[in-house]
Design a protein around this motif. Sequence first.
Motif, PDB file in Angstrom:
ATOM      1  N   GLY A 157       0.783  -1.224   0.000  1.00  0.00           N
ATOM      2  CA  GLY A 157       0.000   0.000   0.000  1.00  0.00           C
ATOM      3  C   GLY A 157       0.816   1.275   0.000  1.00  0.00           C
ATOM      4  N   GLU A 158       2.137   1.184  -0.010  1.00  0.00           N
ATOM      5  CA  GLU A 158       3.007   2.368  -0.003  1.00  0.00           C
ATOM      6  C   GLU A 158       3.782   2.415  -1.316  1.00  0.00           C
ATOM      7  OE1 GLU A 158       5.443   3.173   3.600  1.00  0.00           O
ATOM      8  OE2 GLU A 158       7.125   3.229   2.189  1.00  0.00           O
ATOM      9  N   ALA A 159       3.563   3.460  -2.097  1.00  0.00           N
ATOM     10  CA  ALA A 159       4.292   3.598  -3.362  1.00  0.00           C
ATOM     11  C   ALA A 159       5.782   3.794  -3.071  1.00  0.00           C
ATOM     12  CB  ALA A 159       3.761   4.782  -4.153  1.00  0.00           C
ATOM     13  N   PRO A 160       6.660   3.107  -3.793  1.00  0.00           N
ATOM     14  CA  PRO A 160       8.088   3.287  -3.548  1.00  0.00           C
ATOM     15  C   PRO A 160       8.565   4.650  -4.038  1.00  0.00           C
ATOM     16  CG  PRO A 160       7.762   1.842  -5.433  1.00  0.00           C
ATOM     17  CD  PRO A 160       6.395   2.137  -4.866  1.00  0.00           C
ATOM     18  N   THR A 161       9.498   5.247  -3.310  1.00  0.00           N
ATOM     19  CA  THR A 161      10.143   6.464  -3.784  1.00  0.00           C
ATOM     20  C   THR A 161      11.040   6.074  -4.959  1.00  0.00           C
ATOM     21  OG1 THR A 161      12.080   6.222  -2.371  1.00  0.00           O
ATOM     22  CG2 THR A 161      10.169   7.407  -1.428  1.00  0.00           C
ATOM     23  N   PRO A 162      11.498   7.034  -5.759  1.00  0.00           N
ATOM     24  CA  PRO A 162      12.402   6.679  -6.858  1.00  0.00           C
ATOM     25  C   PRO A 162      13.651   5.919  -6.384  1.00  0.00           C
ATOM     26  CG  PRO A 162      11.555   8.877  -7.198  1.00  0.00           C
ATOM     27  CD  PRO A 162      11.098   8.448  -5.818  1.00  0.00           C
ATOM     28  N   PHE A 163      14.226   6.316  -5.231  1.00  0.00           N
ATOM     29  CA  PHE A 163      15.414   5.620  -4.728  1.00  0.00           C
ATOM     30  C   PHE A 163      15.086   4.190  -4.308  1.00  0.00           C
ATOM     31  CE2 PHE A 163      18.354   4.857  -0.987  1.00  0.00           C
ATOM     32  CZ  PHE A 163      19.412   4.422  -1.763  1.00  0.00           C
ATOM     33  N   VAL A 164      13.982   3.989  -3.608  1.00  0.00           N
ATOM     34  CA  VAL A 164      13.588   2.639  -3.191  1.00  0.00           C
ATOM     35  C   VAL A 164      13.320   1.778  -4.426  1.00  0.00           C
ATOM     36  CG1 VAL A 164      11.811   1.292  -2.004  1.00  0.00           C
ATOM     37  CG2 VAL A 164      12.746   3.351  -0.921  1.00  0.00           C
ATOM     38  N   ALA A 165      12.661   2.335  -5.440  1.00  0.00           N
ATOM     39  CA  ALA A 165      12.385   1.582  -6.662  1.00  0.00           C
ATOM     40  C   ALA A 165      13.677   1.148  -7.352  1.00  0.00           C
ATOM     41  CB  ALA A 165      11.526   2.416  -7.612  1.00  0.00           C
ATOM     42  N   VAL A 166      14.613   2.073  -7.523  1.00  0.00           N
ATOM     43  CA  VAL A 166      15.849   1.729  -8.227  1.00  0.00           C
ATOM     44  C   VAL A 166      16.708   0.764  -7.397  1.00  0.00           C
ATOM     45  CG1 VAL A 166      17.352   3.656  -7.531  1.00  0.00           C
ATOM     46  CG2 VAL A 166      17.600   2.675  -9.787  1.00  0.00           C
ATOM     47  N   ALA A 167      16.686   0.883  -6.077  1.00  0.00           N
ATOM     48  CA  ALA A 167      17.424  -0.064  -5.224  1.00  0.00           C
ATOM     49  C   ALA A 167      16.814  -1.461  -5.323  1.00  0.00           C
ATOM     50  CB  ALA A 167      17.430   0.415  -3.775  1.00  0.00           C
ATOM     51  N   SER A 168      15.483  -1.530  -5.383  1.00  0.00           N
ATOM     52  CA  SER A 168      14.812  -2.828  -5.552  1.00  0.00           C
ATOM     53  C   SER A 168      15.157  -3.450  -6.898  1.00  0.00           C
ATOM     54  CB  SER A 168      13.294  -2.658  -5.452  1.00  0.00           C
ATOM     55  OG  SER A 168      12.910  -2.232  -4.194  1.00  0.00           O
ATOM     56  N   ILE A 169      15.124  -2.634  -7.937  1.00  0.00           N
ATOM     57  CA  ILE A 169      15.434  -3.128  -9.277  1.00  0.00           C
ATOM     58  C   ILE A 169      16.892  -3.567  -9.364  1.00  0.00           C
ATOM     59  CG2 ILE A 169      15.614  -2.441 -11.703  1.00  0.00           C
ATOM     60  CD1 ILE A 169      13.079  -0.673 -11.156  1.00  0.00           C
ATOM     61  N   ALA A 170      17.793  -2.857  -8.689  1.00  0.00           N
ATOM     62  CA  ALA A 170      19.211  -3.246  -8.692  1.00  0.00           C
ATOM     63  C   ALA A 170      19.399  -4.632  -8.106  1.00  0.00           C
ATOM     64  CB  ALA A 170      20.040  -2.223  -7.921  1.00  0.00           C
ATOM     65  N   ASP A 171      18.586  -4.980  -7.108  1.00  0.00           N
ATOM     66  CA  ASP A 171      18.649  -6.309  -6.504  1.00  0.00           C
ATOM     67  C   ASP A 171      18.364  -7.374  -7.562  1.00  0.00           C
ATOM     68  OD1 ASP A 171      18.708  -8.416  -4.702  1.00  0.00           O
ATOM     69  OD2 ASP A 171      17.218  -7.558  -3.351  1.00  0.00           O
ATOM     70  N   ALA A 172      17.313  -7.199  -8.328  1.00  0.00           N
ATOM     71  CA  ALA A 172      16.962  -8.162  -9.369  1.00  0.00           C
ATOM     72  C   ALA A 172      17.926  -8.089 -10.549  1.00  0.00           C
ATOM     73  CB  ALA A 172      15.534  -7.905  -9.843  1.00  0.00           C
ATOM     74  N   THR A 173      18.391  -6.898 -10.875  1.00  0.00           N
ATOM     75  CA  THR A 173      19.287  -6.722 -12.014  1.00  0.00           C
ATOM     76  C   THR A 173      20.639  -7.391 -11.775  1.00  0.00           C
ATOM     77  OG1 THR A 173      18.183  -4.660 -12.537  1.00  0.00           O
ATOM     78  CG2 THR A 173      20.319  -5.009 -13.545  1.00  0.00           C
ATOM     79  N   SER A 174      21.071  -7.443 -10.524  1.00  0.00           N
ATOM     80  CA  SER A 174      22.373  -8.072 -10.247  1.00  0.00           C
ATOM     81  C   SER A 174      22.390  -9.531 -10.704  1.00  0.00           C
ATOM     82  CB  SER A 174      22.731  -7.952  -8.765  1.00  0.00           C
ATOM     83  OG  SER A 174      21.948  -8.814  -7.972  1.00  0.00           O
ATOM     84  N   MET A 175      21.225 -10.167 -10.720  1.00  0.00           N
ATOM     85  CA  MET A 175      21.138 -11.546 -11.195  1.00  0.00           C
ATOM     86  C   MET A 175      21.511 -11.647 -12.667  1.00  0.00           C
ATOM     87  SD  MET A 175      17.740 -13.691 -12.032  1.00  0.00           S
ATOM     88  CE  MET A 175      17.385 -12.427 -13.223  1.00  0.00           C
ATOM     89  N   VAL A 176      21.155 -10.655 -13.462  1.00  0.00           N
ATOM     90  CA  VAL A 176      21.390 -10.701 -14.896  1.00  0.00           C
ATOM     91  C   VAL A 176      22.882 -10.779 -15.215  1.00  0.00           C
ATOM     92  CG1 VAL A 176      21.034  -9.431 -17.067  1.00  0.00           C
ATOM     93  CG2 VAL A 176      19.220  -9.534 -15.366  1.00  0.00           C
ATOM     94  N   THR A 177      23.736 -10.283 -14.330  1.00  0.00           N
ATOM     95  CA  THR A 177      25.177 -10.294 -14.603  1.00  0.00           C
ATOM     96  C   THR A 177      25.765 -11.703 -14.636  1.00  0.00           C
ATOM     97  OG1 THR A 177      25.788 -10.028 -12.274  1.00  0.00           O
ATOM     98  CG2 THR A 177      25.455  -8.014 -13.556  1.00  0.00           C
TER      99      THR A 177
END
Length: 184
Positions: free
Chosen positions: A141-161
């Motif tokens: 129920g809480e929209a992520p701030t831009p920093f929280v969103a990009v930090a979350s995406i970085a977690d998943a993106t690290s797998m792609v490496t």
Amino acid sequence: VSGALARAAERAVAAQGRTDLRPARWNVDLFRPAEMVPCQTRTRIVRTSPRLCLVDVELVQDDIVRTRATALFLKPSEPAPGDVWEPTDHPAPPPADIAPVSDEPRVPVFGSDGVWSASFADHQNAARHMTWQTGVPVISGEAPTPFVAVASIADATSMVTNWGSNGVEQINTDITLVLARQPI
């Protein structure tokens, strides 16, 4: 996990009354797997000055520290004089029919060999891999701030490496994210 830690870091800076700072560097050490159980975060301001705030954050489950992170927030300044190298090409996003513009959370889209799809299995190859994602809420129920969103995406993106022809060959134990501008 990274998004939850980023949320805690951002709130620690805000609690200092520092609305003049923006995230610049984010380092996460994933030394124990987080489990699907309740968690809490602990923060500590390591250093604060007129120009910066350095924050340490821990994610704790069952009294065990699972992950820790360090965030550096800086006060924006004017660009340095002179010309600085910038890339001339940028990866192209997936076509709008595969990833339409939306603020709603959705399944990640993956790309390899110039082909985009939402199927992870379609990309079990040795080509360069890409992912296109939106930040999902860390707290229901809480929209992520831009920093929280990009930090979350970085977690998943690290797998792609470490994604190769046999799938994800290794799991990363850390994330390093450097932000040259405020995320959007």
